[in-house]
Motif scaffolding. Structure first.
Motif, PDB file in Angstrom:
ATOM      1  N   PRO A 448       2.609  -2.070   5.609  1.00 45.56           N
ATOM      2  CA  PRO A 448       1.788  -1.063   5.028  1.00 45.56           C
ATOM      3  C   PRO A 448       2.196   0.227   5.137  1.00 45.56           C
ATOM      4  O   PRO A 448       2.605   0.807   6.428  1.00 45.56           O
ATOM      5  CB  PRO A 448       0.648  -1.289   5.708  1.00 45.56           C
ATOM      6  CG  PRO A 448       0.573  -2.628   6.247  1.00 45.56           C
ATOM      7  CD  PRO A 448       1.970  -2.785   6.855  1.00 45.56           C
ATOM      8  N   PHE A 449       2.048   1.160   4.074  1.00 53.09           N
ATOM      9  CA  PHE A 449       2.366   2.579   4.172  1.00 53.09           C
ATOM     10  C   PHE A 449       3.738   3.093   4.504  1.00 53.09           C
ATOM     11  O   PHE A 449       4.162   3.819   4.860  1.00 53.09           O
ATOM     12  CB  PHE A 449       1.580   3.474   5.254  1.00 53.09           C
ATOM     13  CG  PHE A 449      -0.065   2.779   4.893  1.00 53.09           C
ATOM     14  CD1 PHE A 449      -0.731   3.333   3.818  1.00 53.09           C
ATOM     15  CD2 PHE A 449      -0.565   2.278   5.910  1.00 53.09           C
ATOM     16  CE1 PHE A 449      -1.959   3.194   3.458  1.00 53.09           C
ATOM     17  CE2 PHE A 449      -2.130   1.959   5.674  1.00 53.09           C
ATOM     18  CZ  PHE A 449      -2.601   2.246   4.388  1.00 53.09           C
ATOM     19  N   ALA A 450       4.645   1.732   4.072  1.00 54.33           N
ATOM     20  CA  ALA A 450       6.166   2.341   4.410  1.00 54.33           C
ATOM     21  C   ALA A 450       6.604   3.084   3.428  1.00 54.33           C
ATOM     22  O   ALA A 450       6.094   3.183   2.280  1.00 54.33           O
ATOM     23  CB  ALA A 450       6.784   0.723   4.317  1.00 54.33           C
ATOM     24  N   VAL A 477       2.322  -5.846  -8.870  1.00 53.63           N
ATOM     25  CA  VAL A 477       2.492  -4.293  -8.423  1.00 53.63           C
ATOM     26  C   VAL A 477       1.499  -3.289  -9.375  1.00 53.63           C
ATOM     27  O   VAL A 477       1.456  -3.668 -10.506  1.00 53.63           O
ATOM     28  CB  VAL A 477       3.863  -3.669  -8.617  1.00 53.63           C
ATOM     29  CG1 VAL A 477       4.118  -2.332  -8.198  1.00 53.63           C
ATOM     30  CG2 VAL A 477       4.937  -4.869  -7.936  1.00 53.63           C
ATOM     31  N   ASP A 478       0.640  -2.771  -8.719  1.00 56.81           N
ATOM     32  CA  ASP A 478      -0.164  -1.831  -9.356  1.00 56.81           C
ATOM     33  C   ASP A 478      -1.152  -2.502 -10.509  1.00 56.81           C
ATOM     34  O   ASP A 478      -1.125  -2.020 -11.566  1.00 56.81           O
ATOM     35  CB  ASP A 478       0.545  -0.706 -10.066  1.00 56.81           C
ATOM     36  CG  ASP A 478       1.240   0.157  -8.971  1.00 56.81           C
ATOM     37  OD1 ASP A 478       0.804   0.129  -7.854  1.00 56.81           O
ATOM     38  OD2 ASP A 478       2.350   0.717  -9.236  1.00 56.81           O
ATOM     39  N   LEU A 512       1.025  -3.423  -3.502  1.00 55.34           N
ATOM     40  CA  LEU A 512       1.681  -4.560  -3.561  1.00 55.34           C
ATOM     41  C   LEU A 512       0.743  -5.556  -3.313  1.00 55.34           C
ATOM     42  O   LEU A 512      -0.308  -5.312  -2.472  1.00 55.34           O
ATOM     43  CB  LEU A 512       3.037  -4.942  -2.834  1.00 55.34           C
ATOM     44  CG  LEU A 512       4.012  -3.745  -3.128  1.00 55.34           C
ATOM     45  CD1 LEU A 512       5.154  -3.910  -1.708  1.00 55.34           C
ATOM     46  CD2 LEU A 512       4.918  -4.097  -4.297  1.00 55.34           C
ATOM     47  N   GLU A 513       0.507  -6.712  -4.364  1.00 50.79           N
ATOM     48  CA  GLU A 513      -0.568  -7.622  -3.986  1.00 50.79           C
ATOM     49  C   GLU A 513       0.226  -8.997  -4.086  1.00 50.79           C
ATOM     50  O   GLU A 513       1.106  -9.276  -4.631  1.00 50.79           O
ATOM     51  CB  GLU A 513      -1.619  -7.799  -5.024  1.00 50.79           C
ATOM     52  CG  GLU A 513      -2.640  -6.737  -4.683  1.00 50.79           C
ATOM     53  CD  GLU A 513      -3.637  -6.676  -5.857  1.00 50.79           C
ATOM     54  OE1 GLU A 513      -4.979  -6.945  -5.408  1.00 50.79           O
ATOM     55  OE2 GLU A 513      -3.335  -6.380  -6.924  1.00 50.79           O
ATOM     56  N   HIS A 540      -4.158 -10.312  -0.208  1.00 54.69           N
ATOM     57  CA  HIS A 540      -3.622  -9.167   0.710  1.00 54.69           C
ATOM     58  C   HIS A 540      -2.809  -8.106   0.112  1.00 54.69           C
ATOM     59  O   HIS A 540      -2.209  -8.399  -1.106  1.00 54.69           O
ATOM     60  CB  HIS A 540      -2.644  -9.806   1.614  1.00 54.69           C
ATOM     61  CG  HIS A 540      -2.160  -9.112   2.980  1.00 54.69           C
ATOM     62  ND1 HIS A 540      -0.774  -8.928   3.296  1.00 54.69           N
ATOM     63  CD2 HIS A 540      -2.643  -7.711   3.229  1.00 54.69           C
ATOM     64  CE1 HIS A 540      -0.785  -7.870   4.153  1.00 54.69           C
ATOM     65  NE2 HIS A 540      -1.965  -7.135   4.395  1.00 54.69           N
ATOM     66  N   SER A 541      -3.039  -6.849   0.295  1.00 53.33           N
ATOM     67  CA  SER A 541      -2.445  -6.027  -0.524  1.00 53.33           C
ATOM     68  C   SER A 541      -1.807  -4.611   0.528  1.00 53.33           C
ATOM     69  O   SER A 541      -2.213  -4.559   1.567  1.00 53.33           O
ATOM     70  CB  SER A 541      -3.467  -5.021  -1.433  1.00 53.33           C
ATOM     71  OG  SER A 541      -4.464  -4.471  -0.674  1.00 53.33           O
ATOM     72  N   VAL A 542      -0.717  -4.169  -0.140  1.00 44.87           N
ATOM     73  CA  VAL A 542       0.178  -3.280   0.726  1.00 44.87           C
ATOM     74  C   VAL A 542       0.371  -2.117  -0.017  1.00 44.87           C
ATOM     75  O   VAL A 542       0.744  -2.122  -1.077  1.00 44.87           O
ATOM     76  CB  VAL A 542       1.223  -3.835   1.555  1.00 44.87           C
ATOM     77  CG1 VAL A 542       2.323  -2.891   2.013  1.00 44.87           C
ATOM     78  CG2 VAL A 542       0.928  -4.783   2.476  1.00 44.87           C
ATOM     79  N   LEU A 543      -0.004  -0.779   0.467  1.00 42.28           N
ATOM     80  CA  LEU A 543       0.350   0.262  -0.166  1.00 42.28           C
ATOM     81  C   LEU A 543       1.592   0.628   0.391  1.00 42.28           C
ATOM     82  O   LEU A 543       1.902   1.056   1.550  1.00 42.28           O
ATOM     83  CB  LEU A 543      -0.697   1.437   0.241  1.00 42.28           C
ATOM     84  CG  LEU A 543      -1.950   1.338  -0.623  1.00 42.28           C
ATOM     85  CD1 LEU A 543      -2.934   2.239   0.009  1.00 42.28           C
ATOM     86  CD2 LEU A 543      -1.913   1.271  -2.111  1.00 42.28           C
TER      87      LEU A 543
END
Ligand SMILES: Nc1nc2c(c(=O)[nH]1)N[C@H]1C(S)=C(S)[C@@H](COP(=O)(O)O)O[C@H]1N2
Ligand SMILES: [Mo]
Length: 547
Positions: A448-450, A477-478, A512-513, A540-543
């Motif tokens: 996350p937040f990479a 993505v998005d 990303l999901e 799960h999602s990651v920004l």
């Protein structure tokens, strides 16, 4: 400054010049805290000497607190503090005791009897807490009693040093004869250098004793406990080995959790403030309830049975979407279904109520254990005897069920019963009585937040749907279109599965999901549900930021 003569309870005149450099209430509050430290240290030593560390006041009261706390609080603690939840509880408890001790210490200045009564009351609570624990013995009141005596002596000892005497007449010798009446005309205490030295000496003496007794207690306990683990155990060979895992179950993506979780990295979730130590020589397992032939097995009996080796991924119901409370191990154990059938299961039984050495219980649906899956009474994990924190000498493992309804550690009792008749630890606290593991997936790479450079980026993670198996993982993505990820080889339906895909990343912020579909065709729903009562749902999602 409010020093007064305890003998006659006369307030110091308000006009009294403040001549004491250290205000007595603050000093006596500090002495209260020291008295509590000695009480706890003495109790710890007593608990160690009787071989019952869990009967020490901190652990006993902490354990009662854990059992009394509502499900949302446990959930909050796990979510907020993770594996440190127990440390946080102990530190909070120590803080509460310190504040109470400060108040008692201050009270000791004017109302010594009240202070000692309060101390005795706290000790009685600690003693009652110890006696209320599962498996408690009469000797378990000893630690609290020793603590009460130690604390009282410390209070009395320091209180003498705090007694005011006529100005200019303070000598260490006078302090040593505190029984002498102080004239009511006495000037308020003047904290002469000599007096301060005496107080300092007494304070350090108590602190020293507290540290010594507490330290000795801990040393004795840890020496005793290290003899009750399985490190020296020689494990029998499995009658039914699992065979080597294909290398292709691992994708070798840097940052991805390893397929097999090393024992010392395996998540730990339980209600035990101190890891129960059960010597395997003393361990027995009782199988009883709705059975024709109740049995009691020793550890040697267990080792003499044919052992199976199985790859099973364990998951905690408290795991949030994307969370860390899942781990994979190769377990060695006896066939649980065979063991129950030998005892002769009576009609009507639909639940296995398993109980641990520390009194925790789990309700497992009997039909799940008997439906042919590899339910185990496990004794080893990844080639080593179970680590104490993971249930030595024996624990249950049932593929496909969350740990709280299947994975009883330090198991000593299996009772066949009915859901209608008996409820287990977490079920009584609002969690579901049956809880199959929900299909889940998480993104582990990138973090996350990479910040990642534009161009092809590897997105990878793990997905699980124990006892059904993972059929597909998709990434988007998005809010774009879902795209299939590549799956690593499967090690069977009872294990998690790694996945990866390559994303052509354009500069900017992106979300990303991930979602997985299990082998029954069920896809993870978008709806976010909390872990309570039967497991979290949602994607799960990651920004990430692409530069
Ligand atoms: N005796 C006992 N066994 C227990 C628990 C517990 O609190 N006490 N917690 C269960 C829960 S909620 C889970 S998720 C698993 C976790 O097992 P682990 O700590 O070995 O990972 O153990 C289960 N077995
Ligand atoms: Mo759990």
């Amino acid at each position: 400054m409010t020093a007064e003569t305890p003998a006659c309870k006369v307030e110091a005149p308000a006009s009294t010049p403040a001549s004491t450099p250290v205000p007595a209430p603050r000093v006596s509050a500090a002495f209260g805290v020291l008295a509590a430290a000695l009480a706890l240290g003495g109790a710890e030593l007593a608990a160690a000497l009787v071989g019952r560390p869990e009967a020490g006041p901190l652990l006993a009261v902490g354990s009662v607190f854990i059992d009394l706390s509502p499900a949302w609080l446990k959930d909050f603690a796990i979510r907020t503090f993770g594996a440190a939840d127990k440390l946080v509880l102990l530190l909070t408890l120590a803080g509460v005791i310190a504040v109470a001790a400060g108040v008692i210490g201050t009270a000791a200045l004017r109302r010594p009897r009240l202070a000692i009564t309060a101390l005795a009351g706290l000790a009685a609570l600690a003693g009652a807490a110890a006696l209320s624990r599962p498996g408690a013995r009469p000797a378990d009141v000893l630690p609290a009693s020793v603590g009460a005596v130690g604390g009282t002596l410390a209070l009395l000892y320091t209180r003498r040093g705090l007694r005011p005497r006529p100005a200019g007449q303070v000598t260490p010798a006078a302090l040593a004869r505190p029984g002498q009446p102080v004239p009511s005309t006495a000037q308020p205490a003047r904290m002469a250098g000599a007096e301060r030295r005496v107080l300092l000496t007494r304070g350090s003496a108590i602190l020293g004793l507290a540290v010594l007794s507490g330290g000795a207690g801990r040393a004795i306990t840890s020496a005793r406990r290290s003899s009750a683990d399985g490190r020296a155990l020689v494990l029998p060979r499995p009658a039914d080995p699992a065979g080597a895992l294909p290398a292709s179950v691992s994708l070798n993506v840097p940052g991805l959790s390893p397929f097999t979780t090393p024992n010392d990295a395996f998540y730990r979730v339980d209600t035990a403030l101190i890891v129960p130590r059960v010597p395997h020589q003393e361990w027995t397992l009782r199988v009883h309830g709705l059975v024709d032939r109740p049995v009691e097995l020793s550890f040697a009996d267990l080792l003499a049975r044919p052992l199976s080796e199985r790859d099973i991924t364990l998951t905690c119901v408290s795991n949030e979407v994307g969370g860390p409370y899942a781990g994979h191990a190769r377990w060695l154990g006896v066939d649980l279904a065979a063991l129950l059938r030998e005892a002769g299961i009576r009609p009507g039984a639909d639940q296995i109520l398993s109980c641990s050495a520390d009194g925790w219980t789990a309700s497992t649906a009997l039909e799940s254990v008997l439906d042919g899956r590899d339910a185990l009474l496990a004794i080893a994990m990844n080639g080593a005897a179970l680590p104490p924190a993971h249930g030595f000498p024996a624990r249950m493992i049932v593929p496909g069920l969350y740990g709280y309804v299947s994975a009883t550690k330090w198991v000593i009792d299996l009772k066949l019963t009915r859901f209608a008749d008996e409820r287990a630890y977490w079920t009584r606290r609002g969690w579901a009585e049956r809880a199959p593991i929900k299909t889940a997936s998480r993104i582990e790479v990138p973090k996350p937040f990479a910040e990642v450079p534009a161009g092809p980026v590897t997105v990878a993670g793990t997905a699980w749907a124990q006892h059904r198996g993972i059929a597909a993982v998709e990434v988007r993505v998005d809010d774009g279109a879902w795209r299939q990820a590549d799956l690593a080889a499967s090690a069977g339906p009872d294990t998690w599965r790694q996945w990866q895909t390559t994303w052509q990343a354009a500069p900017g912020q992106h979300r990303l999901e991930v979602r997985a579909t299990d082998a029954t065709g069920h896809t993870q729903p978008a709806e976010r549900l909390p872990p309570i009562p039967d497991g979290a749902t949602g994607w799960h999602s990651v920004l990430v930021t692409v530069t």
